[in-house]
Structures are given as structure tokens and as C-alpha cells.
Design an enzyme around this catalytic site. Sequence first.
Site, PDB file in Angstrom:
ATOM      1  N   SER A   1       7.721 -44.856 -63.394  1.00  0.00           N
ATOM      2  CA  SER A   1       6.511 -45.424 -63.369  1.00  0.00           C
ATOM      3  C   SER A   1       5.668 -44.543 -63.910  1.00  0.00           C
ATOM      4  CB  SER A   1       6.030 -46.857 -62.869  1.00  0.00           C
ATOM      5  OG  SER A   1       5.518 -47.546 -63.690  1.00  0.00           O
TER       6      SER A   1
ATOM      7  N   HIS B   1      -9.147 -41.831 -64.462  1.00  0.00           N
ATOM      8  CA  HIS B   1     -10.008 -42.206 -65.563  1.00  0.00           C
ATOM      9  C   HIS B   1     -11.177 -41.643 -64.355  1.00  0.00           C
ATOM     10  CE1 HIS B   1      -7.755 -45.383 -67.574  1.00  0.00           C
ATOM     11  NE2 HIS B   1      -7.386 -45.217 -66.517  1.00  0.00           N
TER      12      HIS B   1
ATOM     13  N   CYS C   1       7.902 -48.197 -58.678  1.00  0.00           N
ATOM     14  CA  CYS C   1       9.138 -48.730 -59.101  1.00  0.00           C
ATOM     15  C   CYS C   1       9.781 -47.711 -58.463  1.00  0.00           C
ATOM     16  CB  CYS C   1       9.064 -49.454 -59.964  1.00  0.00           C
ATOM     17  SG  CYS C   1      11.402 -50.376 -60.323  1.00  0.00           S
TER      18      CYS C   1
END
Length: 130
Positions: free
Chosen positions: A79, A84, A99
Site C-alpha cells: 500500500s 506531511h 495490506c
Amino acid sequence: MLELERGASRPSSAHHTIQPMRLYAIDAWVRDAAVLTGTGELKSALHAAADAGGATVVGEAFYAFPNGAVTGVLLLAQSHLSIHTWPELRLANIDLLTCGDIDGSIVLGTISERLGVERAVTRCIGRSLG
């Protein structure tokens, strides 16, 4: 909806193990805001964390803003891992969507260590597969 060709068979569930999906989210406040402005250092931290947690990196994208903030993402075979940063707040928001067989606590722990995290709020949310 995916349709099978006439005569085709569905994959056997015996051959495909569905791994649980989880979203790990961390709000992390660091000691030194300078660590949040270095694209190279952030890339290195995310790559080290992905490796430590057993993830496979298949791509990446990073962008440095004029004020020094950075947004970056590693595309994983399992995934993604993103960051940020808000240097003016000494804050990094990090998300890991898994996943597969990734140890999220190791990934986030490695990032926290590399960035010098003083305080963090971490959440883990199970994601639906159907």
C-alpha cells in the site's frame, strides 16, 4: 463488477490469503524542526522504516514547499507510507496503510527514532475488505 469469461474459474481461496488492512496514523512533534525540512533526510527515514517493517518500496514522490514543509509518499507493494510536515509547529503527520504482512509499530517506531519525536499520538484503524 468483474465478469469471468465462459469456462473460466474463480481463484481458489485456498491459494490466496487475504491479509488484514490497517491504517496507522501518527501525529508526531519533534525536538528539532530542521529535521522536518530536509527532503533527503525524510526520504531516508521513510525508506529505513519501510525496510525495518518488512515493506517493499515500489515508488516514491516528495515535494518541498517554499516554507520548508515537505510532503512525501512511498508507494509500497503492500500500500503506502506518507508524511506531511509543518516545521513551524514542529509537527509531522505520518500515515501507513498496510495490506499485507507489515509490522506498523516497527515502521512508526523507526520513523519516530530517526526524526527525534518528543511526543506522539498514534491511532490504528482496521480497514474494510468488503
